[in-house]
Design a protein around this motif. Structure first.
Motif, PDB file in Angstrom:
ATOM      1  N   PHE A  19       0.844  -1.186   0.000  1.00 33.72           N
ATOM      2  CA  PHE A  19       0.000   0.000   0.000  1.00 33.72           C
ATOM      3  C   PHE A  19       0.878   1.234   0.000  1.00 33.72           C
ATOM      4  O   PHE A  19       2.102   1.139   0.112  1.00 33.72           O
ATOM      5  N   THR A  57      -5.194  -3.922   0.391  1.00 29.54           N
ATOM      6  CA  THR A  57      -5.132  -2.846   1.379  1.00 29.54           C
ATOM      7  C   THR A  57      -6.163  -1.779   1.005  1.00 29.54           C
ATOM      8  O   THR A  57      -5.851  -0.754   0.413  1.00 29.54           O
ATOM      9  N   ALA A  58      -7.421  -2.096   1.331  1.00 31.99           N
ATOM     10  CA  ALA A  58      -8.521  -1.212   0.953  1.00 31.99           C
ATOM     11  C   ALA A  58      -9.659  -1.369   1.943  1.00 31.99           C
ATOM     12  O   ALA A  58      -9.794  -2.411   2.586  1.00 31.99           O
ATOM     13  N   GLY A  59     -10.477  -0.318   2.051  1.00 33.29           N
ATOM     14  CA  GLY A  59     -11.605  -0.329   2.970  1.00 33.29           C
ATOM     15  C   GLY A  59     -12.854  -0.876   2.312  1.00 33.29           C
ATOM     16  O   GLY A  59     -12.974  -2.072   2.062  1.00 33.29           O
ATOM     17  N   PHE A 112      -8.974   8.251   6.258  1.00 28.23           N
ATOM     18  CA  PHE A 112      -7.763   7.780   5.584  1.00 28.23           C
ATOM     19  C   PHE A 112      -6.887   8.974   5.219  1.00 28.23           C
ATOM     20  O   PHE A 112      -7.331   9.896   4.532  1.00 28.23           O
ATOM     21  N   ASP A 116      -6.847   4.567  -0.211  1.00 30.98           N
ATOM     22  CA  ASP A 116      -6.453   3.160  -0.151  1.00 30.98           C
ATOM     23  C   ASP A 116      -6.122   2.675  -1.563  1.00 30.98           C
ATOM     24  O   ASP A 116      -6.151   3.456  -2.528  1.00 30.98           O
ATOM     25  N   GLU A 117      -5.798   1.397  -1.696  1.00 27.82           N
ATOM     26  CA  GLU A 117      -5.346   0.884  -2.996  1.00 27.82           C
ATOM     27  C   GLU A 117      -6.447   0.887  -4.057  1.00 27.82           C
ATOM     28  O   GLU A 117      -6.180   0.684  -5.233  1.00 27.82           O
ATOM     29  N   LYS A 121     -10.899   7.506  -0.107  1.00 28.12           N
ATOM     30  CA  LYS A 121     -10.280   8.328   0.942  1.00 28.12           C
ATOM     31  C   LYS A 121     -11.356   8.970   1.827  1.00 28.12           C
ATOM     32  O   LYS A 121     -11.637  10.159   1.744  1.00 28.12           O
ATOM     33  N   PHE A 167      -6.933   4.025   9.573  1.00 30.87           N
ATOM     34  CA  PHE A 167      -6.761   3.621   8.169  1.00 30.87           C
ATOM     35  C   PHE A 167      -7.302   2.196   7.993  1.00 30.87           C
ATOM     36  O   PHE A 167      -8.162   1.743   8.735  1.00 30.87           O
ATOM     37  N   VAL A 168      -6.792   1.497   7.022  1.00 34.02           N
ATOM     38  CA  VAL A 168      -7.346   0.193   6.651  1.00 34.02           C
ATOM     39  C   VAL A 168      -7.225  -0.844   7.781  1.00 34.02           C
ATOM     40  O   VAL A 168      -8.116  -1.669   7.967  1.00 34.02           O
TER      41      VAL A 168
END
Length: 218
Positions: A19, A57-59, A112, A116-117, A121, A167-168
């Protein structure tokens, strides 16, 4: 009829891919190599190492696969002859850290600092709106202080933490703690430093020791 001990504890493990700012995520390596490492080292008594998954690596965009991973573990366990206890361990990297951190809790807030990837945001967004305010906290039901003390005695640089960030890592942990609450499982998040700070072999040993200690406490 032999006297049967408690049912085994099944431990599922996740790490993250690369990430922003961390091209080589140590948790991808730890989780990718853990099964092989434990085979060589020998699994602690009463532990079954379940799935070892590396997450995007993402929400928001990575929630569906995350829940598929959670659900598949519950399903598999209920199909086995003696459904036992389930623990999820999530490893995430903290590139500024000098030691391992076992996270007590997650907060219902996604803020964030960078996208994220998948380009999301969020700022001060509730992770699970039906849970209420962004100040809502969910805590692990595992004995974080005891884990930290035992692992410190084993010689690891480790601390208990009350702040998994926003963050994530915190995002995944919050979802996992909620899932644990609803399904009678346990969840734990561990932040690890970069391999430059604590080398790969030590981090693999730490992961193995964590499995062992969890099995003895739970």
């Amino acid at each position: 009829m032999g006297s049967e001990g408690p049912p085994a504890v099944t431990i599922h493990v996740t790490g993250f891919k690369k990430f922003h700012g961390v091209a080589e995520n140590p948790t991808e390596t730890i989780v990718g190599n853990l099964k092989e490492y434990m085979k060589k080292k020998g699994m602690p008594k009463g532990v079954i190492l379940g799935s070892c998954s590396v997450l995007e690596t993402a929400g928001q965009g990575a929630v569906a696969p995350l829940y598929q991973t959670f659900q598949s573990s519950i399903k598999k366990d209920s199909e086995s002859s003696s459904p036992g206890r389930i623990i999820w361990i999530h490893f995430g990297v903290n590139s500024g850290a000098t030691r391992f951190a076992i996270e007590h809790q997650a907060v219902n807030e996604a803020t964030f600092r960078c996208p994220d990837e998948l380009g999301w945001k969020p700022q001060k967004v509730p992770i699970i709106p039906s849970d209420g305010e962004i100040s809502r906290v969910r805590e692990s039901t595992l004995p974080v202080e005891d884990l930290t003390k035992i692992l410190t005695k084993k010689g690891y640089e480790v601390m208990a933490s009350d702040d998994a960030g926003r963050f994530v890592c915190n995002y995944v942990y919050y979802h996992s703690l909620r899932f644990a609450d609803e399904n009678g499982t346990k969840s734990l998040f561990v932040h690890v430093p970069l391999f430059l700070t604590i080398d790969e072999e030590t981090q693999m040993q730490f992961a193995a020791s964590l499995l062992e200690v969890l099995a003895s406490l739970y």
